[in-house]
Design a protein around this motif. Structure first.
Motif, PDB file in Angstrom:
ATOM      1  N   ASP A   1     154.262  79.315   2.961  1.00  0.00           N
ATOM      2  CA  ASP A   1     155.729  79.402   2.977  1.00  0.00           C
ATOM      3  C   ASP A   1     156.390  78.511   1.932  1.00  0.00           C
ATOM      4  OD1 ASP A   1     155.522  81.195   5.081  1.00  0.00           O
ATOM      5  OD2 ASP A   1     155.682  79.633   6.596  1.00  0.00           O
ATOM      6  N   GLY A   2     155.780  78.445   0.768  1.00  0.00           N
ATOM      7  CA  GLY A   2     156.423  77.747  -0.338  1.00  0.00           C
ATOM      8  C   GLY A   2     156.085  76.288  -0.500  1.00  0.00           C
ATOM      9  N   LYS A   3     155.304  75.720   0.420  1.00  0.00           N
ATOM     10  CA  LYS A   3     154.940  74.307   0.275  1.00  0.00           C
ATOM     11  C   LYS A   3     153.997  74.126  -0.914  1.00  0.00           C
ATOM     12  CE  LYS A   3     152.484  70.468   2.451  1.00  0.00           C
ATOM     13  NZ  LYS A   3     151.474  70.400   1.370  1.00  0.00           N
ATOM     14  N   THR A   4     154.196  73.047  -1.657  1.00  0.00           N
ATOM     15  CA  THR A   4     153.319  72.687  -2.767  1.00  0.00           C
ATOM     16  C   THR A   4     152.435  71.514  -2.363  1.00  0.00           C
ATOM     17  OG1 THR A   4     155.042  71.240  -3.663  1.00  0.00           O
ATOM     18  CG2 THR A   4     154.938  73.503  -4.517  1.00  0.00           C
ATOM     19  N   PRO A   5     151.404  71.189  -3.152  1.00  0.00           N
ATOM     20  CA  PRO A   5     150.506  70.101  -2.780  1.00  0.00           C
ATOM     21  C   PRO A   5     151.198  68.736  -2.767  1.00  0.00           C
ATOM     22  CG  PRO A   5     149.472  71.531  -4.386  1.00  0.00           C
ATOM     23  CD  PRO A   5     150.912  71.928  -4.331  1.00  0.00           C
ATOM     24  N   SER A   6     150.798  67.926  -1.820  1.00  0.00           N
ATOM     25  CA  SER A   6     151.185  66.522  -1.796  1.00  0.00           C
ATOM     26  C   SER A   6     150.082  65.703  -2.446  1.00  0.00           C
ATOM     27  CB  SER A   6     151.395  66.045  -0.361  1.00  0.00           C
ATOM     28  OG  SER A   6     150.138  65.885   0.304  1.00  0.00           O
ATOM     29  N   ILE A   7     150.332  64.411  -2.614  1.00  0.00           N
ATOM     30  CA  ILE A   7     149.291  63.544  -3.178  1.00  0.00           C
ATOM     31  C   ILE A   7     148.062  63.515  -2.279  1.00  0.00           C
ATOM     32  CG2 ILE A   7     150.801  62.105  -4.580  1.00  0.00           C
ATOM     33  CD1 ILE A   7     150.803  60.031  -2.310  1.00  0.00           C
ATOM     34  N   TRP A   8     148.249  63.724  -0.978  1.00  0.00           N
ATOM     35  CA  TRP A   8     147.097  63.728  -0.081  1.00  0.00           C
ATOM     36  C   TRP A   8     146.298  65.015  -0.193  1.00  0.00           C
ATOM     37  CZ3 TRP A   8     144.300  60.278   2.484  1.00  0.00           C
ATOM     38  CH2 TRP A   8     144.813  58.979   2.551  1.00  0.00           C
ATOM     39  N   ASP A   9     146.948  66.134  -0.445  1.00  0.00           N
ATOM     40  CA  ASP A   9     146.201  67.365  -0.690  1.00  0.00           C
ATOM     41  C   ASP A   9     145.283  67.191  -1.889  1.00  0.00           C
ATOM     42  OD1 ASP A   9     147.242  69.270   1.312  1.00  0.00           O
ATOM     43  OD2 ASP A   9     149.151  69.016   0.271  1.00  0.00           O
ATOM     44  N   GLU A  10     145.790  66.568  -2.935  1.00  0.00           N
ATOM     45  CA  GLU A  10     144.984  66.382  -4.134  1.00  0.00           C
ATOM     46  C   GLU A  10     143.945  65.283  -3.965  1.00  0.00           C
ATOM     47  OE1 GLU A  10     147.399  66.096  -7.642  1.00  0.00           O
ATOM     48  OE2 GLU A  10     147.982  68.212  -7.506  1.00  0.00           O
ATOM     49  N   PHE A  11     144.312  64.222  -3.230  1.00  0.00           N
ATOM     50  CA  PHE A  11     143.370  63.125  -3.011  1.00  0.00           C
ATOM     51  C   PHE A  11     142.137  63.612  -2.250  1.00  0.00           C
ATOM     52  CE2 PHE A  11     142.119  59.187  -0.596  1.00  0.00           C
ATOM     53  CZ  PHE A  11     141.771  58.408  -1.694  1.00  0.00           C
ATOM     54  N   CYS A  12     142.346  64.523  -1.297  1.00  0.00           N
ATOM     55  CA  CYS A  12     141.221  65.033  -0.501  1.00  0.00           C
ATOM     56  C   CYS A  12     140.196  65.764  -1.362  1.00  0.00           C
ATOM     57  CB  CYS A  12     141.727  65.972   0.588  1.00  0.00           C
ATOM     58  SG  CYS A  12     142.608  65.161   1.939  1.00  0.00           S
ATOM     59  N   GLU A  13     140.616  66.220  -2.535  1.00  0.00           N
ATOM     60  CA  GLU A  13     139.701  66.934  -3.426  1.00  0.00           C
ATOM     61  C   GLU A  13     138.882  65.994  -4.301  1.00  0.00           C
ATOM     62  OE1 GLU A  13     139.345  70.220  -2.975  1.00  0.00           O
ATOM     63  OE2 GLU A  13     140.784  69.827  -1.356  1.00  0.00           O
ATOM     64  N   GLN A  14     139.204  64.711  -4.299  1.00  0.00           N
ATOM     65  CA  GLN A  14     138.436  63.763  -5.100  1.00  0.00           C
ATOM     66  C   GLN A  14     137.104  63.470  -4.403  1.00  0.00           C
ATOM     67  OE1 GLN A  14     140.621  60.228  -6.132  1.00  0.00           O
ATOM     68  NE2 GLN A  14     142.519  61.344  -6.572  1.00  0.00           N
ATOM     69  N   PRO A  15     135.984  63.598  -5.091  1.00  0.00           N
ATOM     70  CA  PRO A  15     134.673  63.353  -4.471  1.00  0.00           C
ATOM     71  C   PRO A  15     134.587  61.961  -3.847  1.00  0.00           C
ATOM     72  CG  PRO A  15     134.416  64.373  -6.622  1.00  0.00           C
ATOM     73  CD  PRO A  15     135.872  64.014  -6.493  1.00  0.00           C
ATOM     74  N   GLY A  16     134.218  61.926  -2.583  1.00  0.00           N
ATOM     75  CA  GLY A  16     134.027  60.658  -1.896  1.00  0.00           C
ATOM     76  C   GLY A  16     135.287  60.013  -1.357  1.00  0.00           C
ATOM     77  N   ALA A  17     136.440  60.619  -1.587  1.00  0.00           N
ATOM     78  CA  ALA A  17     137.691  59.998  -1.145  1.00  0.00           C
ATOM     79  C   ALA A  17     137.814  59.981   0.373  1.00  0.00           C
ATOM     80  CB  ALA A  17     138.890  60.729  -1.754  1.00  0.00           C
ATOM     81  N   ILE A  18     137.339  61.042   1.033  1.00  0.00           N
ATOM     82  CA  ILE A  18     137.437  61.168   2.484  1.00  0.00           C
ATOM     83  C   ILE A  18     136.032  61.033   3.062  1.00  0.00           C
ATOM     84  CG2 ILE A  18     138.303  62.556   4.404  1.00  0.00           C
ATOM     85  CD1 ILE A  18     140.432  61.729   2.310  1.00  0.00           C
TER      86      ILE A  18
END
Length: 452
Positions: free
Chosen positions: A25-42
């Motif tokens: 519904d039109g939402k764009t990524p937040s910094i947490w959406d992108e951070f979760c994609e960093q290897p080892g971040a989560i």
């Protein structure tokens, strides 16, 4: 004397941790959406794309609160769901979601408490520098204005920013949280200052646009607890330790983030260490940063014991002994934090106090009888809230308590490995199972703490 009859009991959540629907519904990524994609971040390699699916199941979640007599709910708004580009065009679908949530709460007799910012900065704004960009106070003011215009007719209680220490200290200093940066000290100080200015601008916008608004601020910081609370020297040592600045960075300080907001000045020791990094003319910014607050809040989970010492500080930490109880995520169990933190904070800031978060991670699962038995959480809450009651009985002006959290959720860099909720969430099916602690908490709320 016990808790006042109008004491505020509630539960709390945060948008990124529960909503899911990360790109709907039109939402764009937040910094947490992108951070979760960093290897080892989560730690468990998960993300918040679905989380608890609260975006689609909020009516069920509100009903769970209403059925147990919860009458106050603190939640946050996703900035990129409201303003997909961070500024500019409003996303009407995002506004519609929060309108439906607010209306649902009110239909069930639940008072909405809105947190404007609980860490999900639009990723597009981070690419422009995020909190280091001097324009962010105006970006934040624009975002706040949309919330005020669209929701201020029904929402009267706002918290501007949640845990600024974590936003800067973990996001821009250690890199452990989104956006995962390790900035130089000068940029950390600038980010802190811009965040404080953003708080001030949000307060101005809310006062201008929302009739009968009540504004709070929700920083954090482990309490300093006197080793021997019957020893005045230890009490004074803990008071000093709680507000003392660390010399390596201001990013985790209680005083650095709250003195300007409430007292209109940075702490003297902080200026000694970090004043050289503040922008030219920062003194004039204090008029903006120091806005009227209706209550001062803090998220409180743990504390460290402190005793008087014959050293340059006048205090030293008194480490807990081996085997001291800890929660599932390793945080020490320190009930007296809910006595001493409100006491020290109200002494310094002289505002009504609200505990905006308190709770624990426990090793919970659905047992063979289909229920979730969590006696450790019940004992934790009972011990902590007893100490809060002791503070009230000793005259500390405490107005409310929000339990973290309504439901198990995405616990930031720990992913789904920790369960803080009063409601168990099966992340595969989405099924909600109220825990024993939810029934205990509901009865405690019903009796206003008389069952402690």
């Amino acid at each position: 004397m016990s808790f006042p009859k109008d004491f505020i009991w509630g539960t709390a959540t945060a948008s990124f941790q529960i909503e899911g629907a990360w790109d709907e519904d039109g939402k764009t990524p937040s910094i947490w959406d992108e951070f979760c994609e960093q290897p080892g971040a989560i730690s468990d390699h998960s993300n918040g794309r679905t989380a608890c699916d609260h975006y689609h199941r909020f009516r069920e979640d509100v009903a769970l609160m209403a059925d147990r007599g919860i009458r106050n709910y603190r939640f946050s708004v996703s900035w990129p769901r409201i303003l997909p580009e961070g500024t500019g065009k409003v996303n009407e679908a995002g506004v519609a979601f929060y309108n439906e949530l607010i209306d649902c709460l009110l239909e069930h007799g639940i008072r909405p408490w809105m947190t404007i910012y609980h860490w999900d900065l639009p990723a597009c704004l981070e690419r422009k520098g995020g909190w280091v960009n001097d324009q962010i106070p105006e970006w934040f003011a624009e975002y706040t204005g949309v919330l005020a215009d669209r929701f201020g007719d029904r929402v009267k209680d706002f918290f501007t920013i949640n845990e600024p220490q974590c936003i800067i200290g973990l996001g821009y200093m250690t890199g452990g949280f989104a956006p995962g940066l390790k900035l130089e000290l000068k940029d950390q100080v600038i980010a802190c200052h811009n965040l404080l200015k953003s708080h001030g601008r949000a307060c101005q916008v809310l006062r201008e646009k929302v009739k009968d608004v009540r504004i709070g601020y929700a920083p954090c910081g482990a309490s300093a607890i006197p080793k021997d609370e019957n020893n005045p020297a230890d009490v004074e040592a803990a008071r000093k330790a709680y507000f003392a600045m660390e010399k390596n960075s201001p990013s985790f300080s209680v005083a650095w983030f709250s003195d300007p907001v409430v007292l209109g000045t940075y702490p003297a020791d902080g200026l000694e260490y970090f004043g050289q990094y503040l922008p030219e003319g920062w003194q004039e910014d204090m008029k903006l940063i120091c806005q009227k607050l209706d209550y001062y809040a803090q998220n409180l989970y743990e504390g460290r014991e402190v005793r008087a010492a014959d050293n340059e500080n006048g205090w030293e930490d008194a480490p807990y002994p081996a085997g001291h109880p800890r929660t599932a995520c390793g945080w020490p169990v320190t009930p007296r934090a809910l006595y001493w933190a409100p006491r020290f904070l109200t002494e310094r800031y002289k505002l009504p106090f609200i505990v905006t978060e308190n709770g624990m991670s426990s090793h919970d699962w659905v047992m063979s009888d289909g229920k979730v038995h969590d006696p450790h959480r019940i004992d934790y809450l009972r011990r902590y809230i007893r100490e809060l009651r002791r503070a009230v009985e000793d005259g500390v002006d405490i107005r409310g308590y929000f339990c973290w959290s309504l439901m198990d959720n995405f616990e930031w860099a720990r992913g789904y490995s920790e369960r803080f909720g009063l409601v168990y969430v099966d992340y595969t099916t989405g099924k909600r199972t109220p825990k024993d602690s939810f029934d205990w908490f509901a009865e405690m709320v019903r009796t206003n703490g008389e069952n402690l």
